[in-house]
Design a protein around this motif. Structure first.
Motif, PDB file in Angstrom:
ATOM      1  N   LEU A  57       0.823  -1.209   0.000  1.00  0.00           N
ATOM      2  CA  LEU A  57       0.000   0.000   0.000  1.00  0.00           C
ATOM      3  C   LEU A  57       0.860   1.265   0.000  1.00  0.00           C
ATOM      4  CD1 LEU A  57      -2.876  -0.964   2.478  1.00  0.00           C
ATOM      5  CD2 LEU A  57      -3.024  -0.756  -0.006  1.00  0.00           C
ATOM      6  N   GLU A  58       2.014   1.155   0.640  1.00  0.00           N
ATOM      7  CA  GLU A  58       2.860   2.338   0.743  1.00  0.00           C
ATOM      8  C   GLU A  58       3.891   2.442  -0.387  1.00  0.00           C
ATOM      9  OE1 GLU A  58       4.367   2.014   4.702  1.00  0.00           O
ATOM     10  OE2 GLU A  58       2.454   2.605   5.606  1.00  0.00           O
ATOM     11  N   ASN A  59       3.902   1.437  -1.281  1.00  0.00           N
ATOM     12  CA  ASN A  59       4.891   1.414  -2.356  1.00  0.00           C
ATOM     13  C   ASN A  59       4.365   2.199  -3.559  1.00  0.00           C
ATOM     14  OD1 ASN A  59       6.717   0.797  -4.360  1.00  0.00           O
ATOM     15  ND2 ASN A  59       6.930  -1.355  -3.735  1.00  0.00           N
ATOM     16  N   PRO A  60       5.014   3.323  -3.917  1.00  0.00           N
ATOM     17  CA  PRO A  60       4.502   4.155  -5.029  1.00  0.00           C
ATOM     18  C   PRO A  60       4.607   3.455  -6.385  1.00  0.00           C
ATOM     19  CG  PRO A  60       6.600   4.985  -4.211  1.00  0.00           C
ATOM     20  CD  PRO A  60       6.211   3.874  -3.304  1.00  0.00           C
ATOM     21  N   ARG A  61       5.429   2.406  -6.512  1.00  0.00           N
ATOM     22  CA  ARG A  61       5.571   1.714  -7.807  1.00  0.00           C
ATOM     23  C   ARG A  61       4.449   0.702  -8.052  1.00  0.00           C
ATOM     24  NH1 ARG A  61      11.223  -0.756  -7.036  1.00  0.00           N
ATOM     25  NH2 ARG A  61      10.465  -0.675  -4.906  1.00  0.00           N
ATOM     26  N   MET A  62       3.652   0.426  -7.032  1.00  0.00           N
ATOM     27  CA  MET A  62       2.623  -0.614  -7.176  1.00  0.00           C
ATOM     28  C   MET A  62       1.228   0.009  -7.086  1.00  0.00           C
ATOM     29  SD  MET A  62       4.417  -3.639  -4.993  1.00  0.00           S
ATOM     30  CE  MET A  62       3.605  -4.992  -5.793  1.00  0.00           C
ATOM     31  N   THR A  63       1.014   0.974  -7.929  1.00  0.00           N
ATOM     32  CA  THR A  63      -0.250   1.701  -7.838  1.00  0.00           C
ATOM     33  C   THR A  63      -1.466   0.838  -8.181  1.00  0.00           C
ATOM     34  OG1 THR A  63       0.274   2.501 -10.015  1.00  0.00           O
ATOM     35  CG2 THR A  63       0.616   4.051  -8.198  1.00  0.00           C
ATOM     36  N   SER A  64      -1.298  -0.031  -9.223  1.00  0.00           N
ATOM     37  CA  SER A  64      -2.459  -0.852  -9.622  1.00  0.00           C
ATOM     38  C   SER A  64      -2.855  -1.811  -8.498  1.00  0.00           C
ATOM     39  CB  SER A  64      -2.143  -1.631 -10.908  1.00  0.00           C
ATOM     40  OG  SER A  64      -1.038  -2.477 -10.671  1.00  0.00           O
ATOM     41  N   THR A  65      -1.830  -2.430  -7.861  1.00  0.00           N
ATOM     42  CA  THR A  65      -2.112  -3.347  -6.746  1.00  0.00           C
ATOM     43  C   THR A  65      -2.749  -2.563  -5.605  1.00  0.00           C
ATOM     44  OG1 THR A  65      -0.069  -4.428  -7.391  1.00  0.00           O
ATOM     45  CG2 THR A  65      -1.090  -5.216  -5.371  1.00  0.00           C
ATOM     46  N   HIS A  66      -2.209  -1.371  -5.387  1.00  0.00           N
ATOM     47  CA  HIS A  66      -2.716  -0.491  -4.346  1.00  0.00           C
ATOM     48  C   HIS A  66      -4.207  -0.221  -4.571  1.00  0.00           C
ATOM     49  CE1 HIS A  66      -2.228   3.531  -1.993  1.00  0.00           C
ATOM     50  NE2 HIS A  66      -3.295   2.850  -1.644  1.00  0.00           N
ATOM     51  N   GLU A  67      -4.520   0.126  -5.808  1.00  0.00           N
ATOM     52  CA  GLU A  67      -5.918   0.439  -6.138  1.00  0.00           C
ATOM     53  C   GLU A  67      -6.833  -0.771  -5.930  1.00  0.00           C
ATOM     54  OE1 GLU A  67      -6.012   2.033 -10.078  1.00  0.00           O
ATOM     55  OE2 GLU A  67      -4.819   3.782  -9.445  1.00  0.00           O
TER      56      GLU A  67
END
Lengths: 286, 223
Positions: free
Chosen positions: B166-176
């Protein structure tokens, strides 16, 4: 004579040991001694009777009921004295009683405290701080305080000093006086049984060697002794556990299987239970 | 059966209650993290820890004593699962008091557990003991507790992994995607809690049947 327990064709294989086709009865109003050397199968048999171990084959009926359908009712009527301490060691005698007594409908607090007083057991003492003799007495008080009709004791005298042992044996005789109870008592200390048992069941290597009345048992066998020169008199005769030395020999003879007339030239003595057990076990290992 | 449950309550060691503090420290990150999910896991684990502590290494020895009492083996098994409810209620009281104190005095954001969270914790707790009891009846305390203690550890690891994603800016799609799932769970929390509890009840029922079978065929030859 009414049977409290009827064991038929009991067979159990457990950790490489086999109880083989046991058949015996335990009669109401009598003390039945269960003897055999260590590892003969005494505890395994008792645990089968208590349904702690499930038999592979056979039938055990207690008060004419089987454990599979009536185990709780059967155990209400049994007082079990364990071969070691299974009570809560970190708890006091009083707390153990408080935890376990509600399980019994006929629990008698007055009787429990009577036994504690009789055995000089302080109710506040932790079980782990009791000596072996005191633990046995505590176990007895727990087993007897719900007025059991059938009392099973697994090696109750093992490791006890002679005074405590004698007290225990006296108590057993006291308990059996009303002829309403049955006591089944395993031991490898044969002198205890000579003192109190009415019936004997002798088990060795998972098989019953003898069962019957105590006197019948000791009268059935004869201890035969002779010099080395007389050894040839035994040739071809089925003797039990022959022990030879440079000067002579000793053996046991089963008078049911062999006529005693063959031994008239030899010295014949009445054996003790220990003699019978010793020569029988020796015979098995020869 | 009530007597067997009462027996478990009476014989629980006092040290167990003190040792549970350890779980509060671990699952609240030394009393610094008040995320609701942590409280759900904490409650399930504390209840589970107390429940299995009443079945320690002496369980095999105690089985000889218990099974010589006038009870059936089925009653012994059922009492173990039923006692779980009591351990859960006790743990819930402790955890709720802790959250209240945390909410009142700590300088971190926190809130009291909701009913749905309590239900999810209850379901999780019963899932844990549903794995534990058949294992214990079959293989003993040491193996059962060793294997099942891995579950809370894995839960904490998963939580940290999710947090990192969730805090990783490179994993936006997973975050979403995760935020979407979280949103879905939050808006349908009663449905989710109900379904989870239902699944847990089913697993518990299967576990009870298995335990009755295992325990019923056991030999108590401890010496």
């Amino acid at each position: 004579m009414e049977n409290v327990v009827e064991v038929r064709r009991l067979t159990k294989q457990l950790n490489g040991f086999v109880l083989n086709d046991l058949n015996f009865d335990i009669k109401k109003g009598f003390i039945t001694g269960f003897i055999g050397p260590n590892g003969a199968g005494k505890s395994t048999t008792i645990r089968c009777i208590m349904d702690l171990i499930r038999q592979d084959q056979g039938d055990i009926r207690i008060f004419d009921r089987s454990h599979s359908e009536h185990t709780a009712k059967i155990k209400q009527r049994i007082g079990f004295v364990y071969d070691e301490n299974y009570y809560y060691e970190d708890s006091s005698i009083e707390k153990n009683k408080r935890i376990l007594s509600p399980f019994y409908k006929n629990w008698d607090d007055e009787l429990f405290y009577y036994y504690l007083k009789k055995f000089h057991l302080p109710a506040t003492k932790l079980v782990k701080h009791l000596s072996k003799g005191m633990r046995m007495k505590f176990s007895l008080a727990m087993a007897l305080a719900h007025h059991p009709e059938f009392i099973i004791m697994d090696e109750p005298t093992a490791g006890l000093d002679p005074i405590v042992r004698r007290e225990l044996l006296d108590l057993m005789q006291e308990l059996i006086q009303d002829e309403e109870k049955a006591i089944f008592f395993s031991t490898h200390i044969t002198t205890d049984l000579e003192r109190i048992a009415d019936f004997i069941i002798f088990i060795h290597d998972g098989r019953i060697i003898f069962q019957g009345e105590m006197d019948e048992f000791t009268e059935r066998y004869v201890l035969v002794k002779g010099t080395a020169d007389q050894r040839s008199l035994l040739n071809g005769l089925p003797v039990i556990g022959l022990r030879e030395t440079d000067v002579g020999f000793e053996c046991l003879v089963d008078s049911v299987k062999t006529s005693l007339s063959h031994f008239h030239a030899l010295l014949m003595e009445k054996p003790t239970l220990e003699d019978i057990m010793y020569y029988t076990v020796r015979s098995g290992s020869q | 059966m009530n007597l067997l449950i009462r027996k478990d309550l009476y014989t629980q060691r006092v040290s167990t209650y003190f040792l549970t503090i350890l779980w509060f420290i671990i699952f609240t990150n030394f009393f610094t993290d008040g995320q609701p999910i942590r409280h759900v896991i904490l409650l399930a684990v504390v209840a589970y820890f107390i429940a299995i502590s009443s079945n320690t290494k002496s369980f095999e020895k105690e089985s000889v004593l218990i099974n010589s009492l006038p009870v059936t083996r089925k009653q012994v098994v059922l009492a173990k699962y039923a006692a779980g409810l009591i351990w859960f209620v006790l743990s819930a009281v402790a955890v709720l008091i802790y959250i209240f104190l945390f909410e009142t005095f700590a300088p971190f954001p926190a809130r009291m557990m909701s009913i749905t969270e309590l239900l999810i914790a209850l379901g999780s707790f019963f899932l844990l003991i549903s794995i534990y009891y058949p294992l214990q009846f079959k293989a003993g305390y040491v193996l059962a507790s060793t294997l099942t203690v891995m579950i809370p550890v894995l839960a904490m690891m998963s939580l940290t992994i999710i947090k990192n994603i969730l805090e990783n800016p490179r994993m936006t799609s997973t975050h979403e995607w995760m935020m979407h799932i979280a949103q879905l769970l939050t808006t349908n929390q009663w449905t989710f809690a109900f379904l989870f509890l239902l699944a847990s009840a089913l697993v518990t029922w299967l576990s009870i049947q298995l335990s009755i079978r295992i325990y019923g065929n056991s030999d108590f030859d401890h010496a």
